[in-house]
Design a protein around this motif. Structure first.
Motif, PDB file in Angstrom:
ATOM      1  N   GLY A 118      46.733  47.337  25.804  1.00 56.87           N
ATOM      2  CA  GLY A 118      45.615  46.712  25.116  1.00 56.87           C
ATOM      3  C   GLY A 118      44.469  46.468  26.082  1.00 56.87           C
ATOM      4  N   PRO A 119      43.470  45.714  25.649  1.00 55.05           N
ATOM      5  CA  PRO A 119      42.337  45.399  26.519  1.00 55.05           C
ATOM      6  C   PRO A 119      42.801  44.725  27.807  1.00 55.05           C
ATOM      7  CG  PRO A 119      41.870  44.780  24.250  1.00 55.05           C
ATOM      8  CD  PRO A 119      43.316  45.144  24.295  1.00 55.05           C
ATOM      9  N   MET A 120      42.223  45.132  28.922  1.00 54.24           N
ATOM     10  CA  MET A 120      42.610  44.584  30.225  1.00 54.24           C
ATOM     11  C   MET A 120      41.394  43.973  30.920  1.00 54.24           C
ATOM     12  SD  MET A 120      45.118  47.623  31.615  1.00 54.24           S
ATOM     13  CE  MET A 120      45.480  46.697  33.103  1.00 54.24           C
ATOM     14  N   ARG A 121      41.577  42.768  31.409  1.00 51.01           N
ATOM     15  CA  ARG A 121      40.508  42.083  32.135  1.00 51.01           C
ATOM     16  C   ARG A 121      40.178  42.840  33.416  1.00 51.01           C
ATOM     17  NH1 ARG A 121      40.092  38.467  36.354  1.00 51.01           N
ATOM     18  NH2 ARG A 121      38.508  36.825  36.182  1.00 51.01           N
ATOM     19  N   GLY A 122      38.899  42.916  33.727  1.00 54.84           N
ATOM     20  CA  GLY A 122      38.469  43.597  34.944  1.00 54.84           C
ATOM     21  C   GLY A 122      38.826  42.812  36.192  1.00 54.84           C
ATOM     22  N   ASP A 123      38.855  43.486  37.331  1.00 54.18           N
ATOM     23  CA  ASP A 123      39.162  42.839  38.609  1.00 54.18           C
ATOM     24  C   ASP A 123      38.023  41.924  39.043  1.00 54.18           C
ATOM     25  OD1 ASP A 123      41.572  44.158  38.801  1.00 54.18           O
ATOM     26  OD2 ASP A 123      40.737  45.832  39.963  1.00 54.18           O
ATOM     27  N   GLY A 157      31.365  53.772  26.674  1.00 53.98           N
ATOM     28  CA  GLY A 157      32.678  53.232  26.997  1.00 53.98           C
ATOM     29  C   GLY A 157      33.848  53.923  26.347  1.00 53.98           C
ATOM     30  N   SER A 158      33.604  54.870  25.452  1.00 55.06           N
ATOM     31  CA  SER A 158      34.728  55.521  24.759  1.00 55.06           C
ATOM     32  C   SER A 158      35.438  56.525  25.655  1.00 55.06           C
ATOM     33  CB  SER A 158      34.240  56.219  23.490  1.00 55.06           C
ATOM     34  OG  SER A 158      33.471  57.386  23.822  1.00 55.06           O
ATOM     35  N   GLN A 243      31.012  38.321  35.903  1.00 52.27           N
ATOM     36  CA  GLN A 243      30.129  39.185  36.693  1.00 52.27           C
ATOM     37  C   GLN A 243      30.916  40.125  37.604  1.00 52.27           C
ATOM     38  OE1 GLN A 243      27.061  39.612  36.277  1.00 52.27           O
ATOM     39  NE2 GLN A 243      26.282  37.782  35.247  1.00 52.27           N
ATOM     40  N   GLY A 244      32.222  40.247  37.313  1.00 56.06           N
ATOM     41  CA  GLY A 244      33.049  41.125  38.139  1.00 56.06           C
ATOM     42  C   GLY A 244      33.148  42.529  37.576  1.00 56.06           C
ATOM     43  N   GLU A 245      34.286  43.170  37.790  1.00 54.94           N
ATOM     44  CA  GLU A 245      34.465  44.558  37.389  1.00 54.94           C
ATOM     45  C   GLU A 245      34.612  44.689  35.868  1.00 54.94           C
ATOM     46  OE1 GLU A 245      33.894  47.035  38.950  1.00 54.94           O
ATOM     47  OE2 GLU A 245      34.463  46.891  41.072  1.00 54.94           O
ATOM     48  N   TYR A 246      34.280  45.874  35.394  1.00 51.06           N
ATOM     49  CA  TYR A 246      34.344  46.239  33.986  1.00 51.06           C
ATOM     50  C   TYR A 246      35.787  46.188  33.496  1.00 51.06           C
ATOM     51  CZ  TYR A 246      33.447  49.255  29.879  1.00 51.06           C
ATOM     52  OH  TYR A 246      33.345  49.770  28.621  1.00 51.06           O
ATOM     53  N   GLY A 247      36.012  45.588  32.324  1.00 54.26           N
ATOM     54  CA  GLY A 247      37.348  45.521  31.751  1.00 54.26           C
ATOM     55  C   GLY A 247      37.687  46.794  30.990  1.00 54.26           C
ATOM     56  N   ARG A 253      35.122  41.252  31.471  1.00 50.06           N
ATOM     57  CA  ARG A 253      34.860  41.483  32.882  1.00 50.06           C
ATOM     58  C   ARG A 253      35.619  40.455  33.733  1.00 50.06           C
ATOM     59  NH1 ARG A 253      31.225  44.722  35.017  1.00 50.06           N
ATOM     60  NH2 ARG A 253      29.713  45.795  33.717  1.00 50.06           N
ATOM     61  N   GLY A 254      35.860  40.822  34.964  1.00 53.51           N
ATOM     62  CA  GLY A 254      36.379  39.869  35.930  1.00 53.51           C
ATOM     63  C   GLY A 254      35.263  38.950  36.410  1.00 53.51           C
ATOM     64  N   ASP A 255      35.529  38.189  37.436  1.00 52.09           N
ATOM     65  CA  ASP A 255      34.542  37.252  37.972  1.00 52.09           C
ATOM     66  C   ASP A 255      34.005  37.748  39.312  1.00 52.09           C
ATOM     67  OD1 ASP A 255      35.112  35.677  35.791  1.00 52.09           O
ATOM     68  OD2 ASP A 255      36.518  34.389  36.888  1.00 52.09           O
TER      69      ASP A 255
END
Length: 381
Positions: A118-123, A157-158, A243-247, A253-255
Motif C-alpha cells: 500500500g502507500p508508503m511514507r517517504g524517507d 506519479g503513475s 518536507q522529506g522524500e516523496y512517498g 512525504r517524510g520529514d
C-alpha cells in the motif's frame, strides 16, 4: 535493515546521561563535518550516522523505544511508528508469522505475512546547516537547498506513459501476493510471499513513462524556507513535517530534519541560556571604581564597577542572556573582570606607585632581583 548501535556510533556507554550524549555528539559531528572533510563520501556518511544517533538518543521517548526494541522500531521498521504504538507491522505481523509457518491453521490466525503493498511514507531527509552565534540567539529566516524526489510532472506519479495505464498483474491477480503449498510428512504447509512480478503492488506497467522510467518521481533541487527559532543551541534539530522524500504509491512525504551547528563567538560563550563574558579593566578602575561599557548580545550597556574590585570577580546582568525556546524570558549574562597590570610604566608612574605603597603601610624597592635573592637566602640558611 539490521539494528544500528547508536551508542557505538557516538562512542558512549548505554548508561550515558544527556550531558555525555551531547558532548559525544559534538565531538563526532565536528570530526566528520563536511566543512572539515570536503569531497569525503565516507566522512559524509559518518556525519549522517552521527546525526541520526543523536536525534534518537537526545529524545527521551525515542531513546526509550530504541533501548527496548532497537533502531528498526524508531525508524519505522518495527511497527512502533513513534507515539502511535503498534501499527501495521506490530501484532498483525506476529499473527502472519504463525499463519505462514502453519498454513493458516494456528489458533485461527491469518494465512501469511505477504500483503499487497500500500502507500508508503517517504524517507526523512537530514540536512546540516551552520549559523552564527547571534543568529542562534535571536533567530533568523533563511532558505536552504535540498535534493529530493518530486512527483513526475509527465505521468503525475503513475509511472505509466501518458495515455496508458497500469494493468492488473496476471501472476497474482492484483493481490500483490502469491501462495505456495509444500507437501511434508506432517501434511501440506501453505505460505504466502510477495509477488515477484509486480513487487507486491498488484499492478504492472507495460509502457513506462520515458521521463521517470516508471518510478513515478524524478530527482530535483528544491528551495525550502526555514525559520530558525530564537534560542536554538548547537546540535539541536528542526523538524519540518512533510518536507522529506516523496512517498511511494500515494504515501505521505517524510520529514526534513535540519541539524543546526552554531559557530563559536570571539566574545560570548554560551552555557544553556546564559552568556559568559570575560572583560579586562585597569588597575585604577578596579581600585577606584568606574562606570564601564559592557558588551552584551544586545549591544553595550553601562555598568558601575565598585571600588576595590578584585580580579576574577563575576557580576550578573539579569535578562541579558539567550531567549528560551518558545518563550519570551531570557537567561542572564555573567561578566568576569580581569584586572590588567601595566607592563610599561614611566618613571613618574613608578614613583607614584611607590608613594602609594608607603601610604598603604608597605614599601616597594623596585629591585627585580629581590625575590630571587630571598629564594637563595632560604636555601642557604
Amino acid at each position: 535493515m539490521a539494528n544500528k548501535d547508536y551508542y557505538a556510533t557516538l562512542g558512549i556507554s548505554r548508561d550515558a546521561d544527556d550531558k555525555e550524549i551531547k558532548k559525544a555528539y559534538r565531538k563526532m559531528a565536528m570530526k566528520y563535518h563536511p566543512d572539515k572533510n570536503p569531497d569525503d563520501k565516507e566522512a559524509e556518511e559518518k556525519f549522517k550516522e552521527v546525526n541520526e544517533a543523536y536525534e534518537i538518543l537526545s529524545d527521551a521517548e525515542k531513546k526509550n523505544i530504541y533501548d527496548q526494541y532497537g533502531s528498526d522500531a524508531v525508524n519505522g521498521q518495527g511497527g512502533f511508528g513513534g507515539a502511535g504504538g503498534f501499527g501495521a507491522g506490530g501484532f498483525e505481523d506476529i499473527f502472519d508469522i504463525f499463519g505462514s509457518a502453519f498454513g493458516g491453521g494456528f489458533g485461527g490466525f491469518g494465512g501469511g505475512s505477504a500483503r499487497r503493498r500500500g502507500p508508503m511514507r517517504g524517507d526523512d531527509i537530514r540536512q546540516s546547516i551552520t549559523i552564527d552565534f547571534k543568529d542562534a540567539a535571536f533567530g533568523k529566516k533563511l532558505s536552504i537547498k535540498i535534493n529530493r524526489n518530486e512527483e513526475c510532472s509527465k505521468c503525475h506519479g503513475s509511472g505509466a506513459k501518458p495515455g496508458t495505464s497500469k494493468k492488473t498483474c496476471s501472476t497474482c491477480g492484483g493481490t500483490g501476493t502469491v501462495r505456495d503449498v509444500k507437501q511434508t510428512p506432517f501434511g501440506n504447509i501453505a505460505s504466502t510471499r510477495t509477488c515477484p512480478t509486480c513487487g507486491g503492488t498488484g499492478e504492472i506497467i507495460e509502457e513506462p513513462c520515458d521521463k521517470c522510467h516508471g518510478k513515478g518521481y524524478t530527482r530535483k533541487t528544491k528551495t525550502i524556507d526555514v525559520d530558525i527559532p530564537a534560542g536554538i543551541d548547537d546540535g539541536q534539530i528542526i523538524r519540518l513535517a512533510g518536507q522529506g522524500e516523496y512517498g511511494e504509491l500515494g504515501g505521505p512525504r517524510g520529514d526534513l530534519l535540519i541539524i543546526v551547528n552554531v559557530r563559536n563567538d570571539d566574545i560570548f560563550e554560551r552555557q544553556g541560556f546564559d552568556v559568559y563574558v570575560e572583560m579586562p579593566i585597569s588597575f585604577v578602575q578596579a581600585a577606584l571604581g568606574d562606570d564601564v561599557l559592557v558588551p552584551t548580545i544586545d549591544g553595550n550597556v553601562k555598568y558601575s564597577i565598585p571600588e576595590g574590585t578584585q580580579t576574577g570577580t563575576v557580576f550578573r546582568l539579569k535578562g541579558k542572556g539567550i531567549q528560551r525556546l518558545n518563550s519570551t524570558s531570557r537567561g542572564d549574562q555573567y561578566v568576569k573582570v580581569n584586572v590588567e597590570v601595566p607592563t610599561k610604566l614611566s618613571d613618574k608612574q613608578k614613583d607614584l606607585l611607590k608613594e602609594f605603597a608607603k601610604e598603604s603601610g608597605g614599601e616597594v624597592s623596585g629591585n627585580k632581583k629581590k625575590f630571587s635573592q630571598k629564594i637563595e637566602e632560604f636555601f642557604t640558611k
